[in-house]
Design a protein around this motif. Sequence first.
Motif, PDB file in Angstrom:
ATOM      1  N   UNK A  95       0.800  -1.220   0.000  1.00  0.00           N
ATOM      2  CA  UNK A  95       0.000   0.000   0.000  1.00  0.00           C
ATOM      3  C   UNK A  95       0.832   1.270   0.000  1.00  0.00           C
ATOM      4  N   UNK A  96       1.891   1.309   0.776  1.00  0.00           N
ATOM      5  CA  UNK A  96       2.668   2.550   0.908  1.00  0.00           C
ATOM      6  C   UNK A  96       3.799   2.651  -0.106  1.00  0.00           C
ATOM      7  N   UNK A  97       3.801   1.787  -1.083  1.00  0.00           N
ATOM      8  CA  UNK A  97       4.814   1.675  -2.158  1.00  0.00           C
ATOM      9  C   UNK A  97       6.121   1.065  -1.661  1.00  0.00           C
ATOM     10  N   UNK A  98       6.506   1.322  -0.384  1.00  0.00           N
ATOM     11  CA  UNK A  98       7.686   0.686   0.182  1.00  0.00           C
ATOM     12  C   UNK A  98       8.996   1.126  -0.431  1.00  0.00           C
ATOM     13  N   UNK A 176      -3.318   0.101  -3.765  1.00  0.00           N
ATOM     14  CA  UNK A 176      -3.892   1.396  -4.124  1.00  0.00           C
ATOM     15  C   UNK A 176      -4.788   1.951  -3.015  1.00  0.00           C
ATOM     16  N   UNK A 177      -4.688   1.378  -1.837  1.00  0.00           N
ATOM     17  CA  UNK A 177      -5.603   1.750  -0.762  1.00  0.00           C
ATOM     18  C   UNK A 177      -5.346   3.107  -0.140  1.00  0.00           C
ATOM     19  N   UNK A 178      -4.145   3.673  -0.333  1.00  0.00           N
ATOM     20  CA  UNK A 178      -3.798   4.918   0.359  1.00  0.00           C
ATOM     21  C   UNK A 178      -3.851   6.149  -0.537  1.00  0.00           C
ATOM     22  N   UNK A 179      -4.343   6.002  -1.770  1.00  0.00           N
ATOM     23  CA  UNK A 179      -4.393   7.150  -2.677  1.00  0.00           C
ATOM     24  C   UNK A 179      -5.842   7.607  -2.864  1.00  0.00           C
ATOM     25  N   UNK A 180      -6.008   8.804  -3.411  1.00  0.00           N
ATOM     26  CA  UNK A 180      -7.348   9.359  -3.599  1.00  0.00           C
ATOM     27  C   UNK A 180      -8.094   8.573  -4.678  1.00  0.00           C
TER      28      UNK A 180
END
Length: 415
Positions: A95-98, A176-180
Amino acid sequence: MADSQRAVTGATIELDDLTKRYPGSRQPAVDSVNMEIAAGETVILVGPSGCGKSTTLRMINRLIEPSSGRIRIDGEDVTDIDPVRLRRRIGYAIQSSGLFPHMTVAENIAQVPKMTGWPKARIKERVEEMLDLVGLDPREFHARYPRQLSGGQQQRVGVARALAADPPVLLMDEPFGAVDPITRDHLQDELIRLQHELHKTIVFVTHDFDEAIKLGDRIAVLREQSHIAQFDTPEAILTNPSDDFVSGFVGAGAALKRLNLTRVRDVGIEDVPTVTMDDPLQEIFNKLRERGGNELLLLDRQRRPYKWLRRGDLMRAKGSLARAGTLVSHHVTRDATLRDALEAVLTDSAGRVPVTGRRGEYVGVVDMETLLNSVHELLEADRMAALEHRHDLEESRAHQTQEQLESGFAGGDQP
C-alpha cells in the motif's frame, strides 16, 4: 497482437492445506486454504477485515512462514527453499509503495536486478524500460527521490520495482488503498493495461469488492480464517452468489457493478476533429468549416486533450487560444471500465469524454449514446440469463417431482 498470441510469462500457483497458527491463539489465522491459480491469471482475495487474506498472500513469498501446508510455483515446492531466494523470484507491491527514501527512483527499481547479479548496462536499460512501462518519462523521473513524487507516482514506481527482475508472480497487498479515488482509478487502469501486455500471475488483496470486480479474472471471497466462500469469475459471483455471505459482500446494485466488467476498448471509440497549440487560427477555422461540426478538441504539445473549442470560442480568441475554450476536466483510458467512463460522461455537459493512451495522448472519444447502448445490452443479457436460470430451476424441480412420484409408485404407494 491478439490475446491468444501473447506469451504468458506467469507461473501456476498451488496452495495445498496452507495454514498459519500464531502462538497463544486458539484458532488458526488461516485454516487449510486450497487454491489453484493458472499461469497469467489475476486472482483477487477479498473479504472482511481480519479474515486472513493478507496473511495468505504473504505466505506465498514466505514473508510469513506457514505453520503447515505446501506452496507450489510451476510445480516446484517452494516451502523448503531459501526464502530470500524465493522473494527475488516474486514481485511484491504494498500500500505505501515501500520505496527506500534515500534512493532515487532508478536506484529503487534497480534493487532486485542488482542483487541477482545483472550487468550494469542491462540494469540501466531495464530501469528505463520499467519507467516507460508504467507511464513515467525516464528522463524526468530517473533521478528523483520518492519525496519528490505524488502518491500515484510512488505507486507506479513501486509496481515498476516489483516487475524489474521480470518475476513470473506478482503479489499485491492493497497497493492502491492509500491514494485518492481518482488516482486509484487511474492506477487500476494502469495495472489492467500492464497485465494485458505482460500476462504475469497476479495475486491481489483488497477489501473493496468493486476493485475486485474491475481487476480480477477470478475472485476468492474469503470468510474468517481465509475459508473460501466462493472462488469464481466476477460474472458468476455477481449473477449467482453461492450464499447469503457472498450476497452481502456483493451488496446492492449487482447489475450496475457489471459495468466494471467491460472496458472502454471493447466499445465504439469515435474520432473528433483535433488541433494543436501550434496550429494557426485560420487553419483551425478552416478545419472546423471543412468538418461541418461545431466543436474541436485542442491538444497540448504532448498531444494530450487540453480544451474543447467551439466556433464561438474561436471568434472571441482574438489571435490567441490562451483564454479560449473549455478545459478538459475528465478523461479515461482504453482500459477504464464502462462505469468509470459513464461517471466521467455524466459530469460533462456535452455528454462525451476523451480516451487517452499510456502517456495521456489522445486516442478518441466515447459518448453517452455508445455507453447507454452498452448498458442496455448488459441489462438485456442479465435479463435473459435470469430467465434461463429460472427455466432451469423449474425443469429441475419438475424432474425431482417426477422422480419422487415414480419412486413412490415403485414402492407400492399408489392407490
